[in-house]
Design a protein around this motif. Structure first.
Motif, PDB file in Angstrom:
ATOM      1  N   VAL A  38       3.887  17.503  -7.400  1.00 58.72           N
ATOM      2  CA  VAL A  38       4.897  16.591  -6.863  1.00 58.72           C
ATOM      3  C   VAL A  38       5.743  17.395  -5.893  1.00 58.72           C
ATOM      4  CG1 VAL A  38       6.833  15.076  -7.365  1.00 58.72           C
ATOM      5  CG2 VAL A  38       4.933  15.223  -8.991  1.00 58.72           C
ATOM      6  N   TRP A  39       5.806  16.940  -4.648  1.00 48.87           N
ATOM      7  CA  TRP A  39       6.477  17.690  -3.587  1.00 48.87           C
ATOM      8  C   TRP A  39       7.338  16.715  -2.797  1.00 48.87           C
ATOM      9  CZ3 TRP A  39       3.238  21.201   0.237  1.00 48.87           C
ATOM     10  CH2 TRP A  39       4.075  22.179   0.788  1.00 48.87           C
ATOM     11  N   HIS A  40       8.610  17.000  -2.709  1.00 45.80           N
ATOM     12  CA  HIS A  40       9.548  16.088  -2.044  1.00 45.80           C
ATOM     13  C   HIS A  40       9.434  14.675  -2.610  1.00 45.80           C
ATOM     14  CE1 HIS A  40      10.541  19.280   0.704  1.00 45.80           C
ATOM     15  NE2 HIS A  40       9.330  19.328   1.214  1.00 45.80           N
ATOM     16  N   GLY A  41       9.152  14.602  -3.905  1.00 47.44           N
ATOM     17  CA  GLY A  41       9.076  13.316  -4.581  1.00 47.44           C
ATOM     18  C   GLY A  41       7.765  12.572  -4.424  1.00 47.44           C
ATOM     19  N   VAL A  42       6.768  13.187  -3.789  1.00 49.26           N
ATOM     20  CA  VAL A  42       5.481  12.545  -3.543  1.00 49.26           C
ATOM     21  C   VAL A  42       4.403  13.196  -4.406  1.00 49.26           C
ATOM     22  CG1 VAL A  42       3.732  11.999  -1.793  1.00 49.26           C
ATOM     23  CG2 VAL A  42       6.162  12.035  -1.162  1.00 49.26           C
ATOM     24  N   ARG A  43       3.613  12.392  -5.115  1.00 51.83           N
ATOM     25  CA  ARG A  43       2.467  12.934  -5.835  1.00 51.83           C
ATOM     26  C   ARG A  43       1.464  13.457  -4.804  1.00 51.83           C
ATOM     27  NH1 ARG A  43       1.972  11.112 -11.215  1.00 51.83           N
ATOM     28  NH2 ARG A  43       0.309  12.670 -11.340  1.00 51.83           N
ATOM     29  N   LEU A  97       8.639   7.809   4.307  1.00 53.05           N
ATOM     30  CA  LEU A  97       8.151   6.430   4.208  1.00 53.05           C
ATOM     31  C   LEU A  97       8.186   5.909   2.778  1.00 53.05           C
ATOM     32  CD1 LEU A  97       5.069   6.723   6.598  1.00 53.05           C
ATOM     33  CD2 LEU A  97       7.224   5.519   7.062  1.00 53.05           C
ATOM     34  N   ARG A  98       8.607   6.762   1.860  1.00 48.60           N
ATOM     35  CA  ARG A  98       8.664   6.421   0.440  1.00 48.60           C
ATOM     36  C   ARG A  98       7.283   6.085  -0.124  1.00 48.60           C
ATOM     37  NH1 ARG A  98      14.484   3.383  -0.620  1.00 48.60           N
ATOM     38  NH2 ARG A  98      15.740   4.959   0.474  1.00 48.60           N
ATOM     39  N   LEU A  99       6.277   6.783   0.381  1.00 45.67           N
ATOM     40  CA  LEU A  99       4.959   6.662  -0.235  1.00 45.67           C
ATOM     41  C   LEU A  99       5.002   7.341  -1.602  1.00 45.67           C
ATOM     42  CD1 LEU A  99       2.505   7.399   2.720  1.00 45.67           C
ATOM     43  CD2 LEU A  99       3.344   5.197   1.896  1.00 45.67           C
ATOM     44  N   ASN A 142       0.857  -1.181   0.000  1.00 50.87           N
ATOM     45  CA  ASN A 142       0.000   0.000   0.000  1.00 50.87           C
ATOM     46  C   ASN A 142       0.892   1.230   0.000  1.00 50.87           C
ATOM     47  OD1 ASN A 142      -2.974   0.673   0.239  1.00 50.87           O
ATOM     48  ND2 ASN A 142      -2.141   2.038   1.790  1.00 50.87           N
ATOM     49  N   ALA A 143       0.987   1.897  -1.153  1.00 48.99           N
ATOM     50  CA  ALA A 143       1.965   2.979  -1.320  1.00 48.99           C
ATOM     51  C   ALA A 143       1.320   4.355  -1.422  1.00 48.99           C
ATOM     52  CB  ALA A 143       2.816   2.712  -2.567  1.00 48.99           C
ATOM     53  N   CYS A 144       0.032   4.447  -1.148  1.00 46.39           N
ATOM     54  CA  CYS A 144      -0.680   5.730  -1.206  1.00 46.39           C
ATOM     55  C   CYS A 144      -1.477   5.925   0.076  1.00 46.39           C
ATOM     56  CB  CYS A 144      -1.657   5.779  -2.387  1.00 46.39           C
ATOM     57  SG  CYS A 144      -0.948   5.330  -3.983  1.00 46.39           S
ATOM     58  N   ASP A 145      -1.493   7.145   0.575  1.00 39.66           N
ATOM     59  CA  ASP A 145      -2.336   7.491   1.729  1.00 39.66           C
ATOM     60  C   ASP A 145      -3.262   8.608   1.274  1.00 39.66           C
ATOM     61  OD1 ASP A 145      -3.442   7.600   4.209  1.00 39.66           O
ATOM     62  OD2 ASP A 145      -1.576   7.995   5.293  1.00 39.66           O
ATOM     63  N   ILE A 146      -4.512   8.275   0.988  1.00 41.35           N
ATOM     64  CA  ILE A 146      -5.392   9.236   0.321  1.00 41.35           C
ATOM     65  C   ILE A 146      -6.458   9.832   1.247  1.00 41.35           C
ATOM     66  CG2 ILE A 146      -4.968   8.177  -1.912  1.00 41.35           C
ATOM     67  CD1 ILE A 146      -8.350   7.663  -0.301  1.00 41.35           C
ATOM     68  N   HIS A 147      -6.363   9.555   2.555  1.00 39.77           N
ATOM     69  CA  HIS A 147      -7.274  10.142   3.538  1.00 39.77           C
ATOM     70  C   HIS A 147      -6.434  10.654   4.699  1.00 39.77           C
ATOM     71  CE1 HIS A 147     -11.101   9.541   6.264  1.00 39.77           C
ATOM     72  NE2 HIS A 147     -10.519  10.720   6.449  1.00 39.77           N
TER      73      HIS A 147
END
Length: 277
Positions: free
Chosen positions: A77-82, A32-34, A4-9
């Motif tokens: 994209v911020w600090h490598g995170v979408r 966490l490399r999400l 699970n690589a996304c936290d959408i809530h």
């Protein structure tokens, strides 16, 4: 091990009972490399209650919602995170209406006159997706199962609603299979909310109910999201209670829409028509 690589809530200090800024949350996700983070502030009377206007309608101060109006300044994209823009909107009645549907807005945050629209329309138009959840449930206390099931079915019909948020923790009973089948047909997603399963608020009936709902999703082939519902940056990516439960019931990895960024972006395209470059 389920991925699970996304936290959408997730929530920031805008939600008033949360404690971190958007950048603090993004940095936590990056550590966490999400691959993807969705910020979904509460869109609810618990933040800024509406008041009765002189003509009998409900009104609000538009400036209370300018946080949503200025999403455009966020990098994608911020600090490598979408990074995605969203909100968690309260289901407010047995018809499945969402907060702000009956609050008319005819001015901008600077007081300029604008064409009339509902607060819900104004906010939803700026969101990539919406999570629909029940928090205050007094309106549903006397309702039968058919009525509450139809409430959720109606909420899922909203064009911007992608996710049904923590439906078991809302403590409004409903026919799981009927709602799950409708969600699959509409390309909408059911949330398995890790916060509902943790030691802080996870009661046995809630934990059992979440597992039962997940089992129905697996049987019906309905996709889910696994989310932290974090209200502080150290809670970002806190999926463990949910993933342990899903592994215990052998939930299919392919039905987890948050397994990677592209899977969630594809689910978003299919469910609400939002395309992010």
């Amino acid at each position: 091990m389920l991925r699970n690589a996304c936290d959408i809530h997730t929530h920031t200090i805008y939600s008033r009972h949360a404690y971190s800024t958007i950048e603090e949350n993004v940095r936590a996700a990056a550590e966490l490399r999400l691959e993807l983070l969705g910020c979904t502030e509460h869109f609810s009377s618990m933040l800024h209650p509406a008041v009765a206007a002189g003509d009998g309608r409900l009104a609000c101060d538009t400036r209370d919602y300018q946080y949503f109006y200025n999403f455009g300044c966020w990098p994608r994209v911020w600090h490598g995170v979408r990074l995605l823009h969203g909100c968690e909107a309260d289901i407010v009645d047995l018809k499945g209406n969402l907060y702000g549907h009956d609050i008319m807005i005819d001015e901008g945050i600077t007081g300029d006159v604008e064409s009339p629209a509902t607060l819900k329309e104004r906010v939803f138009s700026r969101c990539d997706y919406v999570i629909a959840s029940v928090h205050g449930r007094d309106f549903a206390r006397e309702a039968n199962l058919s009525v509450t099931t139809n409430m959720y079915l109606s909420a899922l019909q909203d064009p911007k609603v992608l996710v049904l948020g923590h439906p078991v923790r809302g403590r409004v009973p409903f026919e799981h299979r009927e709602v799950v089948r409708a969600a699959k047909e509409l390309h909408k997603l059911i949330e398995i909310n890790a916060h509902s399963l943790d030691s802080v608020i996870g009661h046995k009936d809630t934990i059992d109910g979440c597992q039962a709902l997940a089992e129905v999703c697996a049987e019906e082939g309905c996709k889910i999201v696994v989310s932290s519902d974090a209200h502080i940056s150290c809670g970002i990516g806190g999926f463990e209670p949910a993933l342990r439960m899903l592994e215990r019931i052998h939930f299919p990895q392919a039905l987890i829409a948050t397994r990677d960024a592209e899977s969630f972006l594809q689910a978003m395209r299919e469910g609400v028509g939002t395309t992010i470059e």
